[in-house]
Write an enzyme that holds these catalytic residues in place. Structure first.
Site, PDB file in Angstrom:
ATOM      1  CE1 TYR A   1      29.956 -14.927  -9.437  1.00 49.98           C
ATOM      2  CE2 TYR A   1      30.310 -16.562  -7.806  1.00 49.98           C
ATOM      3  CZ  TYR A   1      29.915 -16.393  -8.987  1.00 49.98           C
ATOM      4  OH  TYR A   1      29.410 -17.176  -9.796  1.00 49.98           O
ATOM      5  CG  HIS A  34      27.194 -16.159  -6.362  1.00 50.87           C
ATOM      6  ND1 HIS A  34      26.962 -17.318  -7.095  1.00 50.87           N
ATOM      7  CD2 HIS A  34      26.949 -15.114  -7.214  1.00 50.87           C
ATOM      8  CE1 HIS A  34      26.626 -16.620  -8.500  1.00 50.87           C
ATOM      9  NE2 HIS A  34      26.641 -15.533  -8.482  1.00 50.87           N
TER      10      HIS A  34
END
Lengths: 760, 760
Positions: free
Chosen positions: A289, A442
């Site tokens: 990410y 996440h």
């Protein structure tokens, strides 16, 4: 019906806001006509600058990597121009046609804009203009996207995130053709397309825009980029500081289960820069990410630096943006693939376009690190802008040097006090040790977990995410339910699992409150790189303390890995300890049975996804497993009690759509016990070639592994090799300072040392 | 006890023969002293020749690939010389130390001999001499090898095969130092080492030596090579023609279950050259063993050609030896890996040392094919002899051209009438279709099976062997029992299985009597490459007829594969049809259930090694499966009846030592039926990159596949794509000649054509 009425409310609201803003702007700033006079001729200014264009045109034909990138881009864009413009009615999820087409459109638009500036060929400006007016023609009548899965649906795409991607790129295209367009054309585009677009992803979707989250970073950058092109102070303020009154519910969550509302109420680009990055530049969601977020961070920062240099954005938080590029590159293996911590898709690497951006911008705006040039050389392309020119000239002038990746510790948390990630490196061996914070929505429940690589190949793997990003057949290319039921669970990671439950009960709300703590690290010795950390909250009442070391020792062909996990609890628990080894079982020193039918290891918390392929008893003080992977032999030697159960498991149970990879693990299970130690050594040794058919050094060099001491103060391991040489590693469980003196009697021998650990 | 007494009997027998032969020799030929006078100075003559040495020395420093090979060899041999000579007492199996050491010794000896000749540095001659006398000192007292597994145990190694390897290489070393040694030294070596060695592997082990088998080829070459060096006519005769009275039992078998006694009683090198090679140069055991056998075939042939040019060995059987090199190279995929037909270990390739020999010799003694030079370039090394020099000069002079692999049909059987292997190639797609004879003891029960490759990667795999060659931990590096229970069985292959039994009941005795038959092939069209063959004996009363084609068609991104198998039987049978696809399931168009516990598919004939991972019903006229492998999408579309069962299976059941790879298959099962057709299309389409995260063309282009005609005379398939375009393939089940006229009415349309098939 309910949905429809909600959509129209939102649309009406948008219109109201657009009207409001336009009038604000007209009052507070100079009228549009005046602005054009004062600013016309200043474009491009965002990423590509007027002086950059001049320099590039001067050097063209004489800067190989730039020339090649330009040629490739020209070929790509020319092919698209030949195909003609397609702006389909939005309909599909990530993997589908309309999604892919709109994505391609914004990528090509940005490139066409650059080509117009660099080649000064009007056909590119015409293409950009025609495409922009194509979008302008449909945008104001577009309903929200028909796919309803997202917590923040876009208009062109199924989620605002992708709409924001669009605006980040298209702002650059607009900047490049700004002066080519007439004032009337610009007015039309800004009124019907850019302003409503910016408002939709911000004011109309505060739950998307006003967070500390990579989604919001894209949203903020999108609004900020178009603000800079249009010279709109209000939009720029909104980009930097977020919406003031977002009306968000403090308990609302997004699709990934993450909280939407930030605790301290901060939002906007600067808050997103402040919070997820540690002072070392580690991004709390992990490298996958971080890579995704780097693009809006850096591209908007570069634009800000060009247009508003007084903001000194690259110096913000002690230069965290440029540090983050270095951190991210260090979070890749020898092949440049990012370690798939948390939700990370394997194979994503520094060859991605986001990293071309990151490397070029970091070189241009940073300290001209020659190591970055060697990565740009591997990437074989540069940005077609000022930063890309700087890199191309650096390479051309022979300034590139290898980007050396050494052992590194990266703190997590805005203040660097929420654990971290350490990477131990010695020769081709890399140990990735994660003792970080939860990593937002996440994050995985993988406290003190690790993975092991050799020369860019996985040896002990981290599973990564359960998703096939953008592959429509697999759940529309989105997260699969197995990401929650398997990939995030503790049993899916190389760490300890208590009583078959995940860390923090697998609950985000709990995990978010905690982080592991560094005990110590030391990378200053040639023969040992070591890191040690504790986790006291994953299982209340239990303290986990894991020390990992990479050791170079005479008689061993390559550095070996020591893994020492002590567990201290206030009650007796069962402990499972899996190693997701990659490769084919060669040999064990223990007996095991392979069942004729395969059953799941358990019923929940990820255990339901593992088949038991073999089960044995540790009949010995050490259990040993040798496997072969990609032509190399590996041996895991682990200290065992006779009552320990040993399992071979394989991923893939309860997987009705074949979403999981059929990969193996070796697992040690300790029967209920309060305190215990898992102690292992992993060796890489020898190799096998199917061409020469020679098997070299195919066996372990360990003769005995023994926990020779363990209490609240110290844990000690002895490692004896086949020649009888013994090494001793003692870790302090208490004072881990560099200056503390220790004195310990083990098996009649008195050992004195200073510092957190002893190794000899 | 029994074993020991047997050993001493053999030894006494050997001594007797040695004595006998020596006296024969002395009588029939010139005495040793005379021979030396006439022949001294003629060495080396075997592989490296005197004139070759002169030429090489003249060119040194000016022939890059040769110079590099020489430098690498020198470095390797120098390191061994520095280590010192080690001749351990033989003890271990293939993977163990003594095996590896003796193997390394003979490889290094040969190289040291070459270095002595080329560099004229005495240290290499001394090394060879010392090592030879080291062996001489122990050989005559060596018992047979203590490992008892082999049907023909060696002395230095566990099997005579490896002893023969030793002599083939060491003969070359001896040839290189022949003139360096005194007559007395040669006499001592020949009397105590070489002659008894040659006798042991031949006279003492007729069950090894006197066969038509790759083992015997090594034995023959070993005896022949030393015969040529020693100029011993009797040994040379024994090498070329075998033993006259071997006393072998016609029913005896070797460790692999192969018959020992050849039917017509022929033996020796020429018989081995005659029988296993087809006129096209296909070796009946398959490419893996062909590669292994090539070395003794070619090295002995080269030696014969040099020393006895009057034998014209390279012209033998219409030049079959040189043809076989071309055939073997054609039996490799785009990466140079050999197709693992029969017992073949994956990863073996034309980068192996045997193929360096084969390519160099074929170039030097053949028609100087410039394609061979490009393979030598890839190999990055050449032989350090006359052949290597020729290749090095060819490359240096820029003569190399790409070795183009086209579609090819290779017949099997000594007369080319026992079926064959066809490889269909179009762009990156390769279909390997096997309709051959049994392939001796290394053959698999895989009539009419196939495998599919794209650009060197397996798409539909052939499992290969179940063995980890030379990895001691895995059954001593020898064949594993799963090679018999799994790898050889029909269910392990991509072909049809009747009533869950293997072809020929999995019996070698039956399989050896039969072969499949070519119906036709045609590679002359741009848009279709096609091959068709029948098998009438695998299941008595049943005829299998499979046609495979690679078709290029508008609207399809790449060539697709058509697979049409018609089955005609005199009674109703169950038919299973597996496809061992490599990769990850993306999507199916049928429903299936995945069981919560995995059970084996069956109890025997290989079925016991497959777990059932999913089971469904074909609810449709076509079943479709899409998978992703190494970044490419594939779709199998197959014609189904509603009553067909569809299975997902995975290899690995009843595998107590993890000897098998956990790989998947999709399987169609037809309920008992007399006649049926399996008709499928396999497409490769699009791709996915985890770096760009773009999924391109991820879906099939087939809308309908239909068997539109099937009887004893014709089978016809229609293929409709998503645009509605229809292609029709009709195969004649009767007359397959190129000139036959056909006329068929299908669904009201009259179709006329000439030849074995129709495609439009």
């Amino acid at each position: 019906m309910k949905l429809k009425s909600k959509i129209s409310t939102v649309s009406i609201l948008s219109l109201f806001f657009i009207g409001f803003m336009l009038s604000c702007k007209e009052q507070s700033e100079s009228p549009v006509k005046e602005k054009e006079i004062s600013h016309s001729g200043d474009h491009p200014k965002l990423i590509l600058t007027k002086s950059g264009v001049e320099q590039i045109r001067k050097e063209l034909g004489n800067i190989p990597i730039f020339d090649a990138s330009l040629a490739a881009t020209k070929e790509e864009v020319d092919a698209e121009i030949a195909l003609g413009i397609q702006i389909p009615v939005p309909k599909d999820f990530s993997g589908g046609y309309t999604h892919a087409r709109h994505k391609r459109n914004f990528l090509i638009l940005e490139k066409a804009g650059l080509l117009y500036q660099i080649l000064q060929d009007e056909k590119y400006a015409i293409y950009v203009k025609d495409m922009l007016f194509g979008y302008e023609a449909i945008y104001k009548d577009l309903p929200v996207h028909p796919q309803t899965r997202s917590y923040a649906r876009g208009k062109l795409f199924w989620q605002c995130l992708n709409d924001s991607n669009w605006l980040v790129y298209v702002s650059q295209a607009y900047d490049c053709v700004y002066d080519y367009l007439s004032a009337e054309e610009r007015e039309k585009l800004e009124t019907n397309l850019f302003r409503p677009f910016a408002d939709y992803i911000s004011i109309d979707n505060p739950q998307f825009y006003n967070r500390v989250h990579n989604h919001s970073t894209w949203g903020n950058a999108a609004v900020g980029m178009i603000a800079l092109v249009m010279d709109d102070a209000e939009l720029l303020h909104r980009a930097l500081y977020g919406l003031e009154n977002d009306g968000l519910d403090a308990n609302a969550k997004d699709n990934d289960g993450g909280f939407i509302k930030n605790e301290d109420g901060k939002a906007g680009f600067l808050a997103n820069l402040e919070e997820p990055f540690s002072p070392d530049g580690y991004y709390t969601e992990g490298p996958y990410y971080q890579r995704y977020a780097m693009y809006p961070f850096l591209i908007f920062a570069e634009a800000l630096n060009n247009v508003k240099p007084e903001l000194k954005i690259f110096e913000y938080k002690d230069g965290v943006l440029l540090k983050s590029v270095s951190a991210l590159l260090n979070l890749s293996d020898a092949d440049g693939d990012f370690f798939p911590l948390n939700d990370g898709q394997k194979g994503m690497s520094y060859y991605s376009k986001e990293l071309v951006t990151a490397v070029d911008i970091a070189y241009h705006h940073g300290d001209k690190n020659p190591g970055l040039l060697s990565i740009a050389e591997k990437q074989e392309r540069v940005l077609l802008d000022d930063a890309g020119l700087a890199v191309a000239l650096g390479i051309k002038n022979g300034k590139a040097k290898p980007f050396e990746k050494k052992s590194i510790n990266l703190t997590d948390g805005p203040d660097g006090k929420q654990g971290g990630v350490a990477i131990l490196r010695d020769n081709d061996i890399e140990v990735v040790f994660k003792y970080a914070a939860q990593g937002l929505s996440h994050g995985h429940y993988d406290k003190l977990s690790f993975s092991l690589y050799e020369d860019g190949d996985e040896v002990i793997q981290d599973y990564g995410l359960a998703r096939f990003v953008n592959i429509e057949q697999k759940g529309g290319g989105n997260y699969l339910k197995e990401n929650t039921t398997w990939a995030k669970q503790s049993i899916a990671h190389n760490t300890v699992i208590q009583n078959e439950t995940s860390h923090f009960q697998g609950k985000y709300e709990i995990g978010m409150k905690h982080h592991s703590d560094l005990s110590f690290y030391d990378f200053d010795n040639d023969n040992i790189k070591i890191v040690s950390a504790t986790e006291a909250n994953a299982y209340p009442g239990t303290v986990l303390h894991r020390t990992m070391a990479v050791i170079t020792s005479a008689g061993f062909e390559k550095p070996y890995v020591v893994d020492l996990m002590s567990v201290t609890s206030d009650k007796a628990n069962q402990y499972d300890f899996p190693y997701y080894f990659m490769g084919h079982v060669m040999e064990t020193n223990f007996k095991y049975n392979t069942p004729s039918t395969l059953k799941p290891l358990g019923a929940k918390n990820g255990y339901q996804h593992l088949f038991v392929e073999g089960e044995g008893k540790a009949n010995n003080d050490n259990a040993q497993l040798t496997w072969l992977n990609l032509g190399r032999f590996y041996t895991l030697t682990t200290v065992t009690d006779k009552q320990d159960d040993l399992f071979f498991t394989r991923i893939g149970a309860n997987d009705p759509e074949f979403n999981l990879r059929r990969e193996a693990a070796f697992m040690i299970r300790k029967k209920p016990v309060k305190n215990t130690v898992f102690a292992s050594v992993i060796e890489s040794h020898g190799g096998y070639s199917p061409v020469s058919e020679f098997a070299v050094n195919s066996k372990s060099n360990i003769s005995e592994l023994k926990v020779i001491y363990n209490d609240n103060d110290y844990t000690a391991l002895s490692i004896k090799d086949l020649n009888g040489a013994v090494k001793t590693l003692i870790v302090s469980n208490g004072d881990a300072s560099k200056t503390a003196s220790h004195n310990l009697n083990i098996e009649g021998e008195n050992i004195q040392w200073t510092g957190a650990y002893y190794f000899k």
